[in-house]
Design an enzyme around this catalytic site. Structure first.
Site, short mmCIF file in Angstrom:
data_model
loop_
_atom_site.label_atom_id
_atom_site.label_comp_id
_atom_site.label_asym_id
_atom_site.label_seq_id
_atom_site.Cartn_x
_atom_site.Cartn_y
_atom_site.Cartn_z
N GLU A 35 4.08 -10.18 15.38
CA GLU A 35 3.35 -10.46 16.47
C GLU A 35 3.85 -11.83 16.65
O GLU A 35 4.27 -12.51 17.91
CB GLU A 35 1.98 -10.39 16.42
CG GLU A 35 1.18 -10.66 17.63
CD GLU A 35 -0.32 -10.52 17.45
OE1 GLU A 35 -0.81 -10.40 18.48
OE2 GLU A 35 -0.74 -10.25 16.29
N ARG A 65 0.64 -1.21 -0.04
CA ARG A 65 0.00 0.01 -0.08
C ARG A 65 0.89 1.15 -0.09
O ARG A 65 0.35 2.43 -0.11
CB ARG A 65 -1.04 0.03 1.12
CG ARG A 65 -2.17 -1.02 0.84
CD ARG A 65 -3.21 -1.10 1.85
NE ARG A 65 -2.44 -1.65 3.23
CZ ARG A 65 -2.83 -2.77 3.68
NH1 ARG A 65 -3.45 -3.86 3.10
NH2 ARG A 65 -2.33 -3.08 4.93
#
Lengths: 256, 182
Positions: free
Chosen positions: B106, B69
């Site tokens: 994560e 993006r």
């Protein structure tokens, strides 16, 4: 309107120039700014068939070509390449054996490092598509994301990303397409485009045309008219242009 | 001096076009979807303009955009300010010689790559992405640029998730965002 003298002129600038296999072959398919269309590459390969398609599929684009009847460039200058094209071609880097042995990879990242050439690339597309009632620019992930948005912004169209699976959040439609080995999937957001809109599809390069074909199908499934596919580079000999059927293809540079 | 993002009237229009999609990519995540912003030509143009106004004429020669993006917002900014665009990509996408920077997710690790030779020492650079969350990706991007001797002037994102404290992870480098989402 049939621009016959321009398309079939013996001075047609589309005639391929001699080049070595590793050098991008500069194919002079380009619009003359303010002078309408010259020798659309889509008309070069199959002149008789394409002539009919030209009339059916290109009327919105031909509007500016009608201006060219009165503002035609001289026949001599039709034979000239847009000077921006050779610079663009020269800054595309070819990397051998990527992503696998035998593939000569056309690397546009070096084009993006040349501010003038990158600007010119966008300008060439914008000059072709501005004022043609195109409301959608769809870009194929990921390199289509680099060229599509600047074009969309300049012509006042929305930008619609066409993505690999599971990247777009929310409701999507999917289109499966063939790869050399296996298949892949392309997705578009439901509701991004409306039936009846006129769209461009942008990617950095067309090879076999499989990806562009999937993109065309996605848009047509929701009732959008794909006016043209536009790429910086076309790899000749892989039948990509033919695979797009009735949808025209516009490129800046061709390579063997 | 560019318009202040808290008072510029364009900001509200931009914010209103960002769609929040719950439970994507997994339960509990409220995903900030910028694709709806891209469907509004005026709001998309305003977004780019706000960055361009801030960075034009500041001697920035590199805009580095994070796949994928960042590829949407970076190039229009680069073109307008006269900078080159450098894509920072997932592994094995860039052909030729690259440098890699690993970073922590994560669960597990990921890697960001940049072309060798794309950026010269001493160049002033921006890093652009659509959103900053924990700052891990932006940090890796900055490291790539700094490793080749570039000066990262600022990180620029459309959206910040301030609760994830990404701003603090940028080693003192400034961050400029248009919209915050709590």
């Amino acid at each position: 309107m049939i621009q016959r003298p321009l398309i079939f002129s013996p001075l047609n600038p589309i005639s391929p120039q001699v080049s070595t296999p590793t050098t991008p072959l500069v194919n002079a398919v380009f619009p003359k700014p303010n002078r309408g269309w010259i020798a659309l590459s889509s008309s070069f390969q199959l002149p008789e068939l394409r002539l009919q398609n030209y009339q059916l599929t290109l009327p919105p684009l031909v509007c500016s070509a009608s201006d060219s009847v009165t503002n035609q460039p001289s026949m001599a200058s039709q034979d000239e390449q847009d000077p921006r094209i050779s610079k663009i071609s020269s800054v595309i880097r070819v990397i051998p054996d990527f992503p696998k042995p035998g593939i000569m990879f056309q690397d546009i990242t070096t084009l993006l490092l040349d501010t003038r050439a990158f600007r010119d690339t966008i300008d060439l597309f914008v000059e072709r598509y501005r004022g043609k009632n195109i409301s959608v620019v769809a870009g194929v992930e990921a390199r289509g994301f680099i060229f599509g948005p600047p074009i969309a912004l300049a012509i006042g169209a929305k930008f619609v990303p066409l993505r690999k699976p599971n990247k777009l959040p929310g409701e999507v439609i999917s289109e499966e397409y063939s790869l050399e080995y296996g298949t892949d999937i392309m997705e578009m957001h439901v509701g991004a485009v409306q039936a009846g809109e006129h769209a461009l599809i942008i990617d950095d390069l067309v090879a076999t045309g499989g990806t562009l074909c999937a993109a065309i199908r996605l848009l047509e499934r929701v009732g959008v008219h794909v006016v043209e596919c536009a790429c910086v580079i076309e790899l000749l000999g892989l039948m990509g242009r033919e695979r797009l059927g009735d949808t025209p293809l516009f490129v800046l540079v061709s390579s063997t | 001096m560019s318009a202040h993002r808290d008072t510029d009237p364009r900001i509200h229009g931009i914010q209103s076009k960002i769609r929040v999609v719950p439970n994507f990519p997994k339960p509990g995540i409220m995903f900030q979807d910028i694709t709806t912003l891209l469907l509004d030509p005026k709001a998309f143009k305003d977004t780019v303009d706000l960055f361009v106004e801030r960075y034009k004429g500041k001697d920035i020669s590199v805009v580095a955009g994070i796949e994928a993006r960042g590829f949407i917002f970076g190039p229009p900014i680069a073109l307008e300010i006269g900078a080159k665009f450098v894509p920072l990509r997932k592994p094995k996408k860039l052909p030729g010689k690259v440098i890699s920077e690993e970073y922590v997710l994560e669960y597990g690790r990921d890697c960001l790559e940049m072309h060798v030779g794309a950026v010269e020492p001493g160049e002033r650079a921006l890093v652009v992405d659509d959103l900053i969350a924990t700052g891990g990706t932006l940090c890796a991007a900055m490291k790539l640029l700094e490793r080749v001797g570039a000066d990262v002037v600022e990180c620029a994102c459309v959206i910040e998730l301030p609760d994830l404290k990404g701003r603090e992870r940028l080693n003192g480098k400034p961050l400029y965002v248009l919209v915050e989402s709590h």
